[in-house]
Design a protein around this motif. Sequence first.
Motif, PDB file in Angstrom:
ATOM      1  N   GLU A  12      10.614   1.272   5.533  1.00 25.40           N
ATOM      2  CA  GLU A  12      11.525   2.335   5.121  1.00 25.40           C
ATOM      3  C   GLU A  12      12.527   1.841   4.089  1.00 25.40           C
ATOM      4  N   GLY A  13      12.710   2.658   3.072  1.00 17.99           N
ATOM      5  CA  GLY A  13      13.659   2.317   2.015  1.00 17.99           C
ATOM      6  C   GLY A  13      12.998   1.642   0.831  1.00 17.99           C
ATOM      7  N   PRO A  19       0.217   9.688   0.850  1.00 15.80           N
ATOM      8  CA  PRO A  19      -0.392   8.421   0.432  1.00 15.80           C
ATOM      9  C   PRO A  19      -1.863   8.265   0.802  1.00 15.80           C
ATOM     10  N   VAL A  75       1.139  10.875  10.122  1.00 14.95           N
ATOM     11  CA  VAL A  75       2.451  10.780   9.472  1.00 14.95           C
ATOM     12  C   VAL A  75       2.934   9.333   9.433  1.00 14.95           C
ATOM     13  N   ASP A 125       0.844  -1.198   0.000  1.00 12.11           N
ATOM     14  CA  ASP A 125       0.000   0.000   0.000  1.00 12.11           C
ATOM     15  C   ASP A 125       0.877   1.244   0.000  1.00 12.11           C
ATOM     16  N   ALA A 126       0.313   2.332  -0.512  1.00 16.14           N
ATOM     17  CA  ALA A 126       1.046   3.599  -0.525  1.00 16.14           C
ATOM     18  C   ALA A 126       1.389   4.029   0.904  1.00 16.14           C
ATOM     19  N   MET A 127       0.464   3.771   1.827  1.00 18.63           N
ATOM     20  CA  MET A 127       0.683   4.110   3.244  1.00 18.63           C
ATOM     21  C   MET A 127       1.361   2.914   3.898  1.00 18.63           C
ATOM     22  N   HIS A 128       2.672   2.961   3.993  1.00 19.29           N
ATOM     23  CA  HIS A 128       3.389   1.803   4.535  1.00 19.29           C
ATOM     24  C   HIS A 128       4.518   2.251   5.444  1.00 19.29           C
ATOM     25  N   GLY A 129       5.106   1.269   6.154  1.00 21.92           N
ATOM     26  CA  GLY A 129       6.182   1.578   7.094  1.00 21.92           C
ATOM     27  C   GLY A 129       7.433   0.777   6.813  1.00 21.92           C
ATOM     28  N   PRO A 180      12.738   7.697  17.473  1.00 18.85           N
ATOM     29  CA  PRO A 180      13.246   8.974  17.981  1.00 18.85           C
ATOM     30  C   PRO A 180      12.874   9.153  19.452  1.00 18.85           C
ATOM     31  N   THR A 190       3.085  -4.109   5.635  1.00 19.33           N
ATOM     32  CA  THR A 190       4.070  -3.619   6.611  1.00 19.33           C
ATOM     33  C   THR A 190       4.151  -4.528   7.828  1.00 19.33           C
ATOM     34  N   ASP A 191       2.994  -4.961   8.341  1.00 16.64           N
ATOM     35  CA  ASP A 191       3.002  -5.762   9.564  1.00 16.64           C
ATOM     36  C   ASP A 191       3.770  -7.074   9.385  1.00 16.64           C
ATOM     37  N   TRP A 217       7.458  -6.188   9.527  1.00 19.48           N
ATOM     38  CA  TRP A 217       7.882  -5.799  10.892  1.00 19.48           C
ATOM     39  C   TRP A 217       7.918  -7.014  11.806  1.00 19.48           C
ATOM     40  N   ASP A 218       6.894  -7.875  11.690  1.00 15.78           N
ATOM     41  CA  ASP A 218       6.864  -9.074  12.543  1.00 15.78           C
ATOM     42  C   ASP A 218       8.077  -9.966  12.256  1.00 15.78           C
ATOM     43  N   GLY A 245      13.148   8.374   3.919  1.00 16.73           N
ATOM     44  CA  GLY A 245      13.343   7.342   2.891  1.00 16.73           C
ATOM     45  C   GLY A 245      14.735   7.265   2.326  1.00 16.73           C
ATOM     46  N   ARG A 246      15.147   6.505   1.699  1.00 16.65           N
ATOM     47  CA  ARG A 246      16.336   6.142   0.940  1.00 16.65           C
ATOM     48  C   ARG A 246      17.650   6.298   1.663  1.00 16.65           C
ATOM     49  N   ARG A 278       1.264   0.435  13.953  1.00 15.85           N
ATOM     50  CA  ARG A 278       2.612   0.639  14.484  1.00 15.85           C
ATOM     51  C   ARG A 278       3.431   1.606  13.647  1.00 15.85           C
ATOM     52  N   PHE A 279       3.142   1.624  12.337  1.00 11.36           N
ATOM     53  CA  PHE A 279       3.987   2.441  11.458  1.00 11.36           C
ATOM     54  C   PHE A 279       3.364   3.795  11.136  1.00 11.36           C
ATOM     55  N   TRP A 303       8.474  13.563   6.788  1.00  9.24           N
ATOM     56  CA  TRP A 303       7.606  12.854   5.865  1.00  9.24           C
ATOM     57  C   TRP A 303       7.597  13.553   4.542  1.00  9.24           C
ATOM     58  N   ILE A 338       8.142   6.608   8.569  1.00  6.16           N
ATOM     59  CA  ILE A 338       9.396   6.345   7.893  1.00  6.16           C
ATOM     60  C   ILE A 338      10.095   7.663   7.664  1.00  6.16           C
TER      61      ILE A 338
END
Lengths: 334, 91
Positions: free
Chosen positions: A239-240, B9, B84, A233-237, A325, A266-267, A270-271, B90-91, B54-55, A334, B87
């Motif tokens: 990173e990279g 997104p 928000v 999905d576009a909304m994801h966690g 953080p 994402t889940d 992460w899991d 990114g990159r 979580r994210f 973001w 992440i």
Amino acid sequence: MSERAHVLDPHGAPAGVALAGALAASNGRVDSILDLVGNTPLVRLRAIEAECPGVEIWAKCEFANPGGSVKDRAALRIVRDALARGDLRDGVRLIDSTSGNTGIAYSMVGAALGVPITLVMPENVSVPRKQITRAYGTELVFSDPMEGSDGAIVLARRLVDEQPGRYYYPNQYANDSNWLAHYHGTAPEIWAQTEGRVTHFVAGVGTSGTIMGTSRRLHELGDVRCVALQPDDAMHGLEGLKHIPSSLVPPIYDERAFDETMWMPTDEGWDMAERLEHAEGLFVGHSSGANVAGALRLGKQLAAQGRTGVVVTVLCDRGDRYFAPLRWEKHYVW
Amino acid sequence: MATVRIPTPLRKFTQGKEEVSVAGGNVRDLLANLETAYPGIKERICDDAGAVRRFVNVFVADEDIRFLENLDTAVKDSDEVSIVPAIAGGR
């Protein structure tokens, strides 16, 4: 060995890329930290593969690169190729807009080769990200925190436009040196480390350099099914990684290079990252978790069909790059 | 009504709008009203149990609700609420 690789190599690997065996031959001594980029270990994930009997799951330990991530490979190749072409020369700085692993990789490579680096990042990126790149002597330029990473890209481009003679802007998303690092490095290493037994390769899409270069070379070397993994999905966690349907498509991305796309929640990624910590002793980032989750899915598909296989994926970096953080640095980018 | 900042997104749910105005005395009510106005958006922010994924990070007046009272964090009309993805650039 590297001479022979040159002859066999249609794309002409530059000196220093075909290092396989060089470290072993040198009795553990190297001339430069950059000689330690690539030739990463391949680790078997026995606790994970227990869920798919008959299938082996192996992972490339890219966190073992000296800058701490898979990005060292692309950054080194990009800088070396730019030096060879003359794009980087005396008085020219490499500039990019990144606060992530690529920025750290450029900083490490730049310090080792004497190439000055400028990174543009939003002012509100976490303190450790600023400290790591600054430690290498990199110049940091801060963009408006309200404009996020896009604001950093815009500012980097403006600086280049204002002083084109001062900067070289490599744009890893459109730079062939990026995927060629994997074509000449990651792929032949996997082939040699599995003694040609690899049947499947899976890796997430970020710039797409890893999946493009590794898939192209593995396809030439043998019958290997290559799978590109994307956030679902576009909304994801993750990173990279990039959700291509909702993103600017990297110019180096080409679906013809691989065999299949796998969509990863994402889940699930992460899991798996947490599971790798407890079950394998591997503290890796979320993109690594997603990659191993993808490898396990492939393994389970094979096992369900009563087939055997050797599935290889990539551990992009360590988990300590992603400590949440602290309260006093709670402003995210973001 | 509070101003809610929508990340890129999720703007497909808000007809491309970067900011929307939503009523709600706390984050829980505000997210429920956001879903009423823009169906489908809450599932991307919260999991099946209703907790913020979580994210995803939610800020009320620049404070992360995880450091406040989570979904019970009070929201005033003058507050800006930001959603928000967690992440970092990114990159």
